[in-house]
Design an enzyme around this catalytic site. Sequence first.
Site, mmCIF file in Angstrom:
data_model
loop_
_atom_site.group_PDB
_atom_site.id
_atom_site.type_symbol
_atom_site.label_atom_id
_atom_site.label_comp_id
_atom_site.label_asym_id
_atom_site.label_seq_id
_atom_site.Cartn_x
_atom_site.Cartn_y
_atom_site.Cartn_z
ATOM 1 N N LYS A 9 0.823 -1.205 0.000
ATOM 2 C CA LYS A 9 0.000 0.000 0.000
ATOM 3 C C LYS A 9 0.863 1.264 0.000
ATOM 4 O O LYS A 9 2.078 1.190 0.206
ATOM 5 C CB LYS A 9 -0.918 -0.018 1.223
ATOM 6 C CG LYS A 9 -1.934 -1.158 1.205
ATOM 7 C CD LYS A 9 -2.769 -1.129 2.472
ATOM 8 C CE LYS A 9 -3.787 -2.237 2.524
ATOM 9 N NZ LYS A 9 -4.576 -2.196 3.775
ATOM 10 N N TYR A 49 -12.513 -2.074 -3.639
ATOM 11 C CA TYR A 49 -13.118 -2.080 -2.305
ATOM 12 C C TYR A 49 -14.646 -2.024 -2.357
ATOM 13 O O TYR A 49 -15.288 -1.507 -1.439
ATOM 14 C CB TYR A 49 -12.577 -0.910 -1.479
ATOM 15 C CG TYR A 49 -11.134 -1.083 -1.059
ATOM 16 C CD1 TYR A 49 -10.744 -2.158 -0.266
ATOM 17 C CD2 TYR A 49 -10.159 -0.171 -1.449
ATOM 18 C CE1 TYR A 49 -9.427 -2.320 0.128
ATOM 19 C CE2 TYR A 49 -8.835 -0.324 -1.055
ATOM 20 C CZ TYR A 49 -8.479 -1.401 -0.267
ATOM 21 O OH TYR A 49 -7.175 -1.562 0.130
ATOM 22 N N ASN A 112 -1.770 -0.219 7.208
ATOM 23 C CA ASN A 112 -1.138 -1.480 7.601
ATOM 24 C C ASN A 112 -0.241 -2.096 6.527
ATOM 25 O O ASN A 112 -0.030 -3.295 6.490
ATOM 26 C CB ASN A 112 -2.179 -2.479 8.108
ATOM 27 C CG ASN A 112 -3.186 -2.876 7.051
ATOM 28 O OD1 ASN A 112 -3.063 -2.516 5.881
ATOM 29 N ND2 ASN A 112 -4.187 -3.632 7.461
ATOM 30 N N HIS A 115 -1.791 -5.418 1.452
ATOM 31 C CA HIS A 115 -3.095 -6.048 1.218
ATOM 32 C C HIS A 115 -2.856 -7.376 0.525
ATOM 33 O O HIS A 115 -1.966 -7.499 -0.311
ATOM 34 C CB HIS A 115 -3.971 -5.175 0.313
ATOM 35 C CG HIS A 115 -5.157 -5.915 -0.234
ATOM 36 N ND1 HIS A 115 -6.327 -6.045 0.468
ATOM 37 C CD2 HIS A 115 -5.321 -6.606 -1.389
ATOM 38 C CE1 HIS A 115 -7.177 -6.778 -0.252
ATOM 39 N NE2 HIS A 115 -6.587 -7.122 -1.379
ATOM 40 N N GLU A 126 -9.388 -9.739 -7.981
ATOM 41 C CA GLU A 126 -8.384 -8.687 -7.832
ATOM 42 C C GLU A 126 -7.298 -8.779 -8.901
ATOM 43 O O GLU A 126 -6.856 -7.751 -9.424
ATOM 44 C CB GLU A 126 -7.789 -8.742 -6.423
ATOM 45 C CG GLU A 126 -8.799 -8.338 -5.370
ATOM 46 C CD GLU A 126 -8.337 -8.541 -3.945
ATOM 47 O OE1 GLU A 126 -8.855 -7.837 -3.070
ATOM 48 O OE2 GLU A 126 -7.463 -9.399 -3.689
#
Length: 147
Positions: A9, A49, A112, A115, A126
């Site tokens: 990310k 998302y 975080n 992903h 994805e």
Amino acid sequence: MEQTYVMVKPDGVERGLIGEIVTRIEKKGLKIVAGKLMQIDRELAEKHYAEHIGKSFFEDLIGFITSGPVFAMVLEGDDAIATARRMMGKTNPLEADPGTIRADYAIHTNRNVIHGSDSLESAKREIQLFFAPQEILSYQKAIDTWI
């Protein structure tokens, strides 16, 4: 061989963690069959998302994932999805096992570092969102016989 989608990310890219994360993936024995540094636009972010549309954190999530470049990858290997998920650790870095990517490099759930697809269905969806079929390579590595 199973394939999965993994993305470093924007916080991971900006902190210079791509190399460290790729090294961990390769040392574990997963093969990177596609990878690219890219900027996600809002349209792609919303598709990625989609399951979070309408949730209170959706706009923050979209804002974050479009805030800077990401490093998108397709990984391949036996149980690639479960292996990548174990390597990443729990979504909340404070609950992640020591030695996982999130435990080692992240502090906040909403920042975080990484992903990864959580199921075979998610991985297929994805991968198709982020990669054209011709971007995914098939090749043999000499070490494949040892892993």
